[in-house]
Design a protein around this motif. Structure first.
Motif, PDB file in Angstrom:
ATOM      1  N   ILE A 195       1.600   6.914  -6.688  1.00 50.71           N
ATOM      2  CA  ILE A 195       0.582   7.952  -7.037  1.00 50.71           C
ATOM      3  C   ILE A 195       0.981   9.506  -6.409  1.00 50.71           C
ATOM      4  O   ILE A 195       0.921  10.428  -7.259  1.00 50.71           O
ATOM      5  CB  ILE A 195      -0.794   7.638  -6.280  1.00 50.71           C
ATOM      6  CG1 ILE A 195      -1.306   6.457  -6.709  1.00 50.71           C
ATOM      7  CG2 ILE A 195      -1.759   8.831  -6.369  1.00 50.71           C
ATOM      8  CD1 ILE A 195      -2.534   5.862  -5.875  1.00 50.71           C
ATOM      9  N   GLN A 196       1.624   9.594  -5.394  1.00 53.33           N
ATOM     10  CA  GLN A 196       2.355  10.775  -4.995  1.00 53.33           C
ATOM     11  C   GLN A 196       3.183  11.338  -5.939  1.00 53.33           C
ATOM     12  O   GLN A 196       3.271  12.529  -6.315  1.00 53.33           O
ATOM     13  CB  GLN A 196       2.790  10.874  -3.572  1.00 53.33           C
ATOM     14  CG  GLN A 196       1.565  10.465  -2.628  1.00 53.33           C
ATOM     15  CD  GLN A 196       0.848  12.006  -2.453  1.00 53.33           C
ATOM     16  OE1 GLN A 196       0.888  12.960  -2.649  1.00 53.33           O
ATOM     17  NE2 GLN A 196      -0.251  11.675  -1.862  1.00 53.33           N
TER      18      GLN A 196
ATOM     19  N   SER B  91       0.753  -1.177  -0.094  1.00 54.33           N
ATOM     20  CA  SER B  91      -0.021  -0.022   0.032  1.00 54.33           C
ATOM     21  C   SER B  91       0.832   1.132   0.043  1.00 54.33           C
ATOM     22  O   SER B  91       0.673   2.322  -0.523  1.00 54.33           O
ATOM     23  CB  SER B  91      -0.875  -0.188   1.373  1.00 54.33           C
ATOM     24  OG  SER B  91      -1.790  -1.082   1.318  1.00 54.33           O
ATOM     25  N   LEU B  92       2.010   1.223   0.722  1.00 62.30           N
ATOM     26  CA  LEU B  92       2.855   2.184   0.742  1.00 62.30           C
ATOM     27  C   LEU B  92       3.453   2.523  -0.571  1.00 62.30           C
ATOM     28  O   LEU B  92       3.562   3.741  -1.039  1.00 62.30           O
ATOM     29  CB  LEU B  92       3.859   2.334   1.916  1.00 62.30           C
ATOM     30  CG  LEU B  92       3.334   2.068   3.407  1.00 62.30           C
ATOM     31  CD1 LEU B  92       4.279   1.988   4.350  1.00 62.30           C
ATOM     32  CD2 LEU B  92       2.812   3.714   3.617  1.00 62.30           C
TER      33      LEU B  92
ATOM     34  N   GLU C 296       2.321   1.610  -3.527  1.00 64.01           N
ATOM     35  CA  GLU C 296       1.084   2.309  -4.333  1.00 64.01           C
ATOM     36  C   GLU C 296       1.134   3.845  -4.110  1.00 64.01           C
ATOM     37  O   GLU C 296       0.858   4.491  -5.071  1.00 64.01           O
ATOM     38  CB  GLU C 296       0.119   1.421  -4.223  1.00 64.01           C
ATOM     39  CG  GLU C 296      -1.160   1.850  -5.316  1.00 64.01           C
ATOM     40  CD  GLU C 296      -2.295   1.075  -5.108  1.00 64.01           C
ATOM     41  OE1 GLU C 296      -3.291   1.370  -5.894  1.00 64.01           O
ATOM     42  OE2 GLU C 296      -2.192   0.194  -4.291  1.00 64.01           O
ATOM     43  N   ARG C 297       0.936   4.058  -2.911  1.00 61.56           N
ATOM     44  CA  ARG C 297       0.755   5.477  -2.459  1.00 61.56           C
ATOM     45  C   ARG C 297       1.789   6.389  -2.853  1.00 61.56           C
ATOM     46  O   ARG C 297       1.673   7.632  -3.437  1.00 61.56           O
ATOM     47  CB  ARG C 297       0.586   5.593  -1.079  1.00 61.56           C
ATOM     48  CG  ARG C 297      -0.192   7.094  -0.411  1.00 61.56           C
ATOM     49  CD  ARG C 297      -1.282   7.376  -1.138  1.00 61.56           C
ATOM     50  NE  ARG C 297      -1.791   8.844  -0.436  1.00 61.56           N
ATOM     51  CZ  ARG C 297      -3.031   9.321  -1.137  1.00 61.56           C
ATOM     52  NH1 ARG C 297      -3.417   8.824  -2.077  1.00 61.56           N
ATOM     53  NH2 ARG C 297      -3.144  10.615  -0.647  1.00 61.56           N
TER      54      ARG C 297
END
Length: 286
Positions: free
Chosen positions: A97-98, A90-91, A93-94
């Protein structure tokens, strides 16, 4: 007889007791002695091995040593490892995105963003145009009463009635700098906006013209249902070509300052119905 004698002789040998004595080397005095047979030695060895295996098993099961054995991992440890793996994904992927968001912001600020990518980055291009909202009984009764009251109203003979069944999108989120004035042959409205803002289609339609005009710069025109035509002038970049199908809310151009009659970055928007110019402010809430 011989076999029975051999069996008795075997049991007699393994049960025969031997005396084991310990002497003091200096005084040759007997210190300790005990009697053992082969059978008792075997039994003692088995009991010792069983106790040793049991003790080792208890230590491994009841202590964290078991976690070091292959295939014997604690359930809590496995759960924690799984949660950490999901959290790491999740980190990542985040973070991706950022990173893309920051990269896009940097490209926009530096002016390096490709023009063709605007229609893909613009979320308004994915807005559907289905506005079939079901009417309530109270609303239907009010509409029927209104239609009955207005049946013989002479104002209904207006040759250019407002098409209330059509929902128009605002082509641009800007301020009207010049209103519609048919007497001065200003057949549209001027909307001020920042450079590089997106111009969106006001209705579903087909591109019937996309080109450059010396006076109005880059111009794009759309044919819509109900005999409407929308025209967008003074654009910097055109994102559609003749024959392209567009949906309401889709980006079709970029605001610019092109053409001899342009006085700054703005959009000149015209709306025509059955060959006559109409005031866009009567159809769209700016």
């Amino acid at each position: 007889m011989k076999r029975k004698h051999a069996n008795k002789s075997f049991w007699k040998r393994i049960r025969f007791k031997y005396k084991l004595m310990f002497f003091n080397e200096s005084t040759l005095e007997e210190v300790w002695s005990f009697r053992l047979s082969r059978l008792s030695v075997f039994i003692y060895i088995c009991i010792f091995a069983f106790i040793l295996i049991t003790l080792t098993s208890v230590i491994i099961i009841l202590t964290p040593i078991r976690n070091y054995l292959p295939g014997y991992l604690d359930i809590e440890v496995r759960k924690e490892i799984l949660e950490n793996a999901l959290r790491t994904d999740s980190l990542e992927e985040r973070l991706s995105i950022q990173s893309n968001y920051i990269r896009n912001i940097a490209d926009i600020l530096s002016g390096n963003i490709p023009a063709d990518s605007i229609r893909f980055n613009d979320t308004t291009s994915y807005i559907t145009s289905n506005y079939d909202i079901p009417r309530s009984n109270r609303e239907s009764a009010f509409i029927n009463k209104f239609e009955e009251d207005e049946k013989y109203n002479l104002t209904a003979l207006n040759p250019n009635p407002v098409q209330t069944e059509v929902f128009f999108y605002r082509p641009l989120n800007g301020i009207i700098s010049s209103a519609f004035n048919e007497e001065k042959q200003h057949f549209g409205i001027d909307l001020t906006a920042a450079p590089k803002d997106n111009v969106i289609a006001t209705l579903d339609g087909t591109v019937i013209y996309a080109g450059f005009d010396p006076k109005y710069g880059n111009v794009i025109s759309l044919q819509h249902k109900n005999d409407f035509i929308s025209i967008y002038k003074h654009n910097d970049i055109l994102l559609k070509e003749v024959g392209d199908r567009v949906v309401a809310g889709e980006a079709i151009a970029v605001v610019g300052n092109t053409g001899e009659l342009s006085t700054g970055p703005h959009l000149h928007f015209e709306l025509w119905h059955k060959g006559d110019p109409v005031n866009p402010e009567e159809y769209i809430a700016f």
